[in-house]
Design an enzyme around this catalytic site. Structure first.
Site, short mmCIF file in Angstrom:
data_model
loop_
_atom_site.label_atom_id
_atom_site.label_comp_id
_atom_site.label_asym_id
_atom_site.label_seq_id
_atom_site.Cartn_x
_atom_site.Cartn_y
_atom_site.Cartn_z
N HIS A 126 3.18 22.57 -8.00
CA HIS A 126 2.56 22.13 -9.25
C HIS A 126 2.91 23.12 -10.34
O HIS A 126 2.82 24.33 -10.11
CB HIS A 126 1.03 22.08 -9.08
N GLY A 146 27.56 0.13 -18.13
CA GLY A 146 27.14 -0.35 -19.45
C GLY A 146 25.95 0.41 -19.99
O GLY A 146 25.89 0.76 -21.17
N ASP A 158 35.63 3.00 -2.22
CA ASP A 158 35.58 1.79 -3.06
C ASP A 158 36.53 0.69 -2.58
O ASP A 158 36.36 -0.46 -2.96
CB ASP A 158 35.95 2.14 -4.51
#
Ligand code: FAD
Ligand code: NAD
Length: 467
Positions: free
Chosen positions: A445, A186, A313
């Site tokens: 960095h 969603g 799944d």
């Protein structure tokens, strides 16, 4: 009749990875897929197409909202060619699924197109337009995946009341998309259409979106998506969805027990997915299916029939492509007599909205519930030079560590590129790192990854350097 050491039913990320690993381990392997395109939900109507549309819509949003901040002016109007956007998505899917054809070929895996169903525990019938064919398999791996779930009173007409599958191939941009369910689908697809200009209303049953993730992530994502114009209606129980012509009305009951309704031109139903075993005829092999329609497996992902395994799944656990892939490898190695291992606590979860959301390990709510004493260190993305340079200042990294041992127990992030950053946390936790271990490692960095180091410094003994 062709005979195989292993037959894999289903070619999603679980099935195709299982097949590759079986072939690598020297087993004669077949893969059976009912569609004539391999790749399953993930490649065809899931992970890949949704990310393609997220990326395309993100570029559009940048062009209309953020280029100007960077001193880039576009003379005239920036227009969306939605048909082209959808065609590009289809091309990305096509390229990716062709990659699976290549991999099957490379690993000498026989591909059968048709619905695979058990005749008995060692024979599989493949039914296609061309007729029936039966193969024999010493071992079978069920990897039949899942399908969108719905609510009993909703009729998915695939035109106006749709699931993610249709939402990935619309022919127009909705004016108002009502999204039932503020979970991963969603929010990802809601954000796509909001960026493209649709009004988007998310109606969620629980009191927060992405309710299974850390509450701080729900709060931050809600804030960021509200800024983008998405409307949220949490603690709303949907009771009816009706369609009249091109209009869809969603009726729900709010926290105060009042009935409210939302009218739009599309309703996306994204309330979860259900395991898929239709047509498999598991009963012919004596394979047990749970009350929730999943294949029942033990810790070795073996069903009650000893030569039949299941992954992805269609079994318990998170419905994620990388979880299915790990299980594919696990079962192949188990069949080969190895002793593989999966650390389910370290399967990361990611929502590919922008800002992205990523998590691994236990949430603060889970630690509290389990009575674990923990420390928490958090660092905001806005304090990073890298974030200011790109303009992506929403979000944070939060590290939860054991109060006594300093072992990292959970890492929860919201922000730019955290889908990629979570890999550092997974690695650290796999090696059972302490927060101080992470805090003492050099992080380049300027990068978003510096927020991980800073959160670790904050968790270790509250000594972040840049806030
Ligand atoms: P599936 O991918 O569902 O594949 C099962 C295959 O089996 C299918 O091709 C099906 O046709 C076939 N099949 C079924 N029955 C038979 C039969 N009897 N005979 C032959 N073939 C059969 N996960 C992520 O990790 N990251 C993401 O970004 C992500 N995004 C997603 C976005 C959307 C919109 C959706 C819907 C899902 C997303 N997922 C994502 C979830 C992910 O797609 C699934 O977890 C994953 O596909 C599961 O893999 P699987 O191999 O278990 O099953
Ligand atoms: P989900 O479980 O993520 O979210 C469903 C949401 O619907 C939950 O917030 C739930 O509380 C809500 N809900 C349930 N019943 C409701 C009701 N009656 N009314 C209102 N809200 C209701 O499921 P999903 O978003 O449909 O996604 C399905 C699966 O696909 C998930 O398991 C997810 O893991 C997978 N997926 C993963 C990704 C990713 O990894 N980025 C992306 C998309 C999908």
């Amino acid at each position: 009749m062709s005979k195989y050491d292993v037959a894999v039913i289903g070619s999603g990320p679980g099935g195709y990875v299982a097949a590759i690993r079986c072939a690598q381990l020297g087993m004669k392997t077949a893969i059976i897929e009912k569609y004539n395109i391999l790749g399953g939900t993930c490649l065809n109507v899931g992970c890949i197409p949704s990310k393609a549309l997220l990326d395309s819509s993100h570029h559009y949003e940048d062009a209309i909202k953020h280029f100007e901040d960077h001193g880039i002016e576009i003379p005239g109007e920036v227009k969306i060619n939605f048909k082209k956007m959808i065609e590009r998505k289809a091309a990305v899917v096509d390229q990716t699924t062709k990659g699976i054809d290549f991999l099957m070929n490379k690993n000498k895996i026989d591909v059968f197109t048709g619905v695979g169903s058990f005749k008995d525990a060692t024979h599989i019938v493949i039914t296609s337009e061309k007729g029936e064919e039966t193969i024999e398999a010493t071992n079978t791996i069920i990897a039949t995946g899942s399908k969108p779930a719905s609510l009993p009173f909703i009729k998915i007409d695939k035109e106006r009341v749709i699931t993610s599958t249709e939402a990935l191939s619309l022919t127009e941009i909705p004016k108002h998309m009502i999204v039932i369910g503020g979970g991963v689908i969603g929010l990802e697809l809601g954000q796509v259409y909001r960026r493209l200009g649709a009004e988007v209303s998310v109606v969620e049953y629980m009191d927060r979106i992405i309710p299974t993730m850390d509450a701080a992530q729900s709060k931050e994502l809600t804030k960021a998506m509200k800024k983008q114009g998405v409307k949220f209606f949490v603690s709303h129980r949907v009771s009816a969805v009706t369609r009249e012509g091109d209009q869809v009305t969603v009726t729900a009951t709010n926290k105060k027990d009042e009935e409210v309704s939302f009218t739009g031109d599309y309703c996306l139903v994204s309330v979860g997915r259900r395991a898929y075993t239709d047509g498999l005829k598991a009963e012919n092999a004596g394979v047990k299916i749970t009350e929730r329609g999943m294949i029942d497996v033990n810790d070795h992902l073996q069903s009650n029939v000893k030569n039949i395994y299941a992954i992805g799944d269609v079994i318990k656990g998170a419905m994620l492509a990388h979880k299915a892939e790990e299980e594919g490898t696990f079962v192949a190695e188990t069949i080969a007599g190895q002793k593989p291992h999966i650390n389910y606590n370290l399967i990361p979860g990611v929502v590919y909205t922008w800002p992205e959301v990523a998590s691994v390990g236990r949430t603060e709510e889970q630690l509290k519930e389990a009575g674990v004493e923990y420390k928490s260190g958090q660092f905001p993305m806005r304090a990073l030079g890298r974030s200011r340079a790109s303009g992506d200042t929403d979000g944070f990294v939060k590290i939860l560590a054991d109060k006594t041992t300093d072992e990292v127990l959970g890492v929860h992030m919201v922000g730019a590129r955290v889908a990629d950053l979570i890999a550092e946390a997974v690695t650290a936790m796999e090696f059972r790192a302490s927060a101080e271990d992470i805090a003492r490692m050099s992080h380049a960095h300027p990068t978003y990854a510096e927020a991980v180091k800073e959160a670790a410094l904050a968790a270790t003994d509250d000594r972040p350097l840049h806030i």
